[in-house]
Motif scaffolding. Structure first.
Motif, short mmCIF file in Angstrom:
data_model
loop_
_atom_site.label_atom_id
_atom_site.label_comp_id
_atom_site.label_asym_id
_atom_site.label_seq_id
_atom_site.Cartn_x
_atom_site.Cartn_y
_atom_site.Cartn_z
N ALA A 115 0.87 -1.18 0.00
CA ALA A 115 0.00 0.00 0.00
C ALA A 115 0.90 1.23 0.00
CB ALA A 115 -0.91 0.01 1.22
N GLU A 116 0.61 2.19 -0.87
CA GLU A 116 1.48 3.36 -1.02
C GLU A 116 0.66 4.64 -1.11
OE1 GLU A 116 4.94 1.00 -3.58
OE2 GLU A 116 3.67 2.51 -4.56
N LEU A 117 1.25 5.73 -0.63
CA LEU A 117 0.62 7.05 -0.67
C LEU A 117 1.66 8.06 -1.14
CD1 LEU A 117 -2.10 8.49 0.11
CD2 LEU A 117 -0.99 9.07 2.28
N GLU A 118 1.29 8.88 -2.12
CA GLU A 118 2.22 9.84 -2.70
C GLU A 118 1.65 11.25 -2.62
OE1 GLU A 118 4.76 9.92 -6.76
OE2 GLU A 118 2.61 10.17 -7.04
N TYR A 119 2.56 12.23 -2.45
CA TYR A 119 2.17 13.64 -2.44
C TYR A 119 3.10 14.44 -3.34
CZ TYR A 119 1.36 18.44 -0.89
OH TYR A 119 1.09 19.78 -0.86
N ILE A 120 2.53 15.24 -4.24
CA ILE A 120 3.29 16.15 -5.09
C ILE A 120 2.56 17.49 -5.08
CG2 ILE A 120 4.18 16.65 -7.39
CD1 ILE A 120 4.23 13.69 -7.95
N SER A 121 3.19 18.51 -4.54
CA SER A 121 2.57 19.83 -4.54
C SER A 121 2.46 20.35 -5.97
CB SER A 121 3.39 20.80 -3.69
OG SER A 121 4.71 20.93 -4.22
N ASN A 122 1.38 21.05 -6.24
CA ASN A 122 1.15 21.61 -7.58
C ASN A 122 1.17 20.54 -8.67
OD1 ASN A 122 1.11 24.29 -6.47
ND2 ASN A 122 3.35 24.27 -6.49
N ARG A 123 0.63 19.38 -8.35
CA ARG A 123 0.61 18.31 -9.35
C ARG A 123 -0.20 18.72 -10.58
NH1 ARG A 123 0.99 12.42 -8.71
NH2 ARG A 123 0.61 12.60 -6.47
N ASP A 124 -1.16 19.63 -10.40
CA ASP A 124 -1.98 20.04 -11.54
C ASP A 124 -1.18 20.81 -12.59
OD1 ASP A 124 -1.57 22.21 -9.93
OD2 ASP A 124 -3.63 22.96 -10.00
N GLU A 125 0.04 21.27 -12.24
CA GLU A 125 0.92 21.87 -13.24
C GLU A 125 1.47 20.81 -14.20
OE1 GLU A 125 2.68 25.44 -10.35
OE2 GLU A 125 4.00 23.92 -11.21
N LEU A 126 1.54 19.60 -13.72
CA LEU A 126 2.07 18.50 -14.51
C LEU A 126 0.97 17.73 -15.22
CD1 LEU A 126 4.40 17.19 -11.69
CD2 LEU A 126 5.10 18.60 -13.62
N GLN A 127 -0.19 17.66 -14.60
CA GLN A 127 -1.33 16.94 -15.15
C GLN A 127 -2.58 17.71 -14.77
OE1 GLN A 127 -1.86 12.98 -13.58
NE2 GLN A 127 -2.86 12.25 -15.44
N ALA A 128 -3.25 18.26 -15.74
CA ALA A 128 -4.39 19.15 -15.49
C ALA A 128 -5.43 18.50 -14.59
CB ALA A 128 -5.03 19.57 -16.82
N ASP A 129 -5.89 19.26 -13.60
CA ASP A 129 -6.98 18.85 -12.68
C ASP A 129 -6.60 17.67 -11.79
OD1 ASP A 129 -8.62 20.83 -13.85
OD2 ASP A 129 -9.17 19.43 -15.46
N ALA A 130 -5.31 17.38 -11.64
CA ALA A 130 -4.90 16.25 -10.81
C ALA A 130 -4.79 16.66 -9.35
CB ALA A 130 -3.57 15.70 -11.29
N ASP A 131 -5.17 15.76 -8.44
CA ASP A 131 -5.01 15.99 -7.01
C ASP A 131 -3.54 15.89 -6.62
OD1 ASP A 131 -7.69 16.32 -6.67
OD2 ASP A 131 -8.07 14.30 -5.92
N GLU A 132 -3.20 16.54 -5.50
CA GLU A 132 -1.83 16.48 -5.03
C GLU A 132 -1.50 15.13 -4.41
OE1 GLU A 132 -1.54 19.85 -2.43
OE2 GLU A 132 -0.97 21.20 -4.08
N ILE A 133 -2.52 14.43 -3.91
CA ILE A 133 -2.33 13.12 -3.27
C ILE A 133 -2.75 12.02 -4.24
CG2 ILE A 133 -3.10 11.60 -1.40
CD1 ILE A 133 -3.39 14.03 0.35
N ALA A 134 -1.99 10.94 -4.24
CA ALA A 134 -2.33 9.76 -5.03
C ALA A 134 -2.06 8.52 -4.19
CB ALA A 134 -1.51 9.72 -6.32
N TRP A 135 -2.74 7.42 -4.49
CA TRP A 135 -2.57 6.20 -3.71
C TRP A 135 -2.62 4.98 -4.62
CZ3 TRP A 135 -6.45 2.66 -4.25
CH2 TRP A 135 -7.68 3.14 -4.71
N THR A 136 -2.11 3.89 -4.10
CA THR A 136 -2.21 2.62 -4.81
C THR A 136 -2.13 1.47 -3.82
OG1 THR A 136 -1.29 1.27 -6.59
CG2 THR A 136 0.27 2.43 -5.21
#
Length: 359
Positions: free
Chosen positions: A301-322
């Motif tokens: 189980a993994e959790l990721e955070y990237i600030s301003n992720r929407d600059e890299l991928q439009a409308d993307a949340d800063e948090i992602a999980w898998t």
């Protein structure tokens, strides 16, 4: 020259060298136990969003491919070749043939072609010296920190790449390495266009401390400004993992990625940077592997955070999980299954890959 032909010719040349090296090693060193073996597998993968993504009610992505190659290994030399083969209709890869008959009538025919790519191929020389083990390697090969393969290795792929097994990549590179005790160091020069007038420098140090492992790496496209106008993107990353028991451990990675803003990139020979000029990102992720009493081979189980992720991928949340699991079926097959978020945390996709090893 046809690109596939060139790749196959390269692979054939390396294959020949493997057999020659095998014979030479057997004749010159009785202390070694060299071996050459064929490798191969067949893989099927499918991805489907379980939320409404305005797509047809079918799979969002799928493929069927084969991997075939060979591996040679001895005490002082190692070489690997892997060719990746897709079906003739994959990606609509057709060859157009235009001919003219005796009456001057033009005839156009299209033939589906297999897509064959030289996925991995390298030769690695190893010297076991009194003060440590030194190695030199060239070819196309992977350097991957990821455990489950969904997040991390921030010094290599672009941050916009995420999701199921997103860290599947290779380097065209020349590398040297030095191993001594708990330390393992590597330095490589990688290229984008096989000319080595553009590309990057990558350095990595790993320390193994019992059940813990700590790694640090740097990568910068320092070859780009040699003959071109370019900004350098500096990538620094650190990774750590610790296992309490088999299949019970924690791991994570943090990085700092900065792109300069001093060059005029509108000139003719300018190289476009992977990240926008003047941007900086501090991505990180944490993961845990959980035992399942032998029911599964691995469960993550993994959790990721990237600030301003929407600059890299439009409308993307800063948090992602898998959440990922791996289950071996017999000696030659395994299935990898993941549920993960796409653009938004609530956008759940399911992905599965089945691998059958034929040799």
């Amino acid at each position: 020259m046809n690109q596939n032909f060139a790749k196959l010719a390269t692979a054939a040349a390396i294959t020949t060298s493997l057999f020659v090296s095998n014979i030479f090693a057997q004749e010159t060193s009785k202390a070694e136990d060299p071996a050459f073996k064929l490798t191969g597998n067949v893989q099927a993968q499918a991805i489907k969003a379980v939320y409404d993504n305005d797509a047809d009610n079918t799979l969002d992505n799928s493929f069927l491919r084969a991997n075939v190659g060979g591996k040679y290994a001895s005490d002082n030399f190692e070489a690997v070749i892997n060719l990746r083969i897709f079906s003739p209709v994959f990606g609509n890869k057709n060859v157009t043939d235009v001919t003219t008959d005796e009456k001057g009538k033009v005839k156009v025919t299209k033939t589906a072609q297999d897509k064959i790519s030289a996925d991995t191929y390298y030769a690695k020389y190893i010297w076991n010296l009194a003060f440590g083990n030194f190695s030199a390697q060239f070819g196309r090969f992977r350097t991957d920190w990821s455990v489950a393969g969904n997040f991390g290795t921030y010094v290599d792929p672009h941050l916009s790449k995420r999701g199921f097994l997103a860290r599947d990549y290779q380097h065209d590179a020349i590398a040297v390495g030095f191993d001594k005790g708990i330390s393992s160091f590597s330095l490589l020069l990688g290229t984008y266009d096989n000319k080595f007038d553009t590309g990057y420098l990558r350095a990595e140090e790993t320390l193994k401390l019992g059940d813990a492992k700590i790694s640090a790496a740097y990568r910068g496209n320092v070859l780009d400004p040699v003959q071109h106008t370019a900004e350098v993107t500096h990538r620094f990353a650190g990774r750590a993992s610790y296992y309490f028991l088999k299949n019970l451990g924690v791991y994570g990675e943090v990085a700092y990625i900065y792109t300069g803003d001093d060059e005029n990139l509108s000139v003719d020979n300018a190289i476009k940077p992977e990240y926008a000029q003047g941007t900086e990102y501090v991505p990180f992720f944490v993961g845990i592997e959980i035992p399942t009493a032998g029911f599964l081979n691995s469960f993550y189980a993994e959790l990721e955070y990237i600030s301003n992720r929407d600059e890299l991928q439009a409308d993307a949340d800063e948090i992602a999980w898998t959440v990922s699991l791996i289950k071996k079926i017999g000696k030659r097959s395994k299935i990898q299954l993941s549920a993960y978020s796409e653009k938004e945390v609530s956008d759940v996709a399911i992905a599965a890959r089945f691998t059958a090893t034929v040799q």
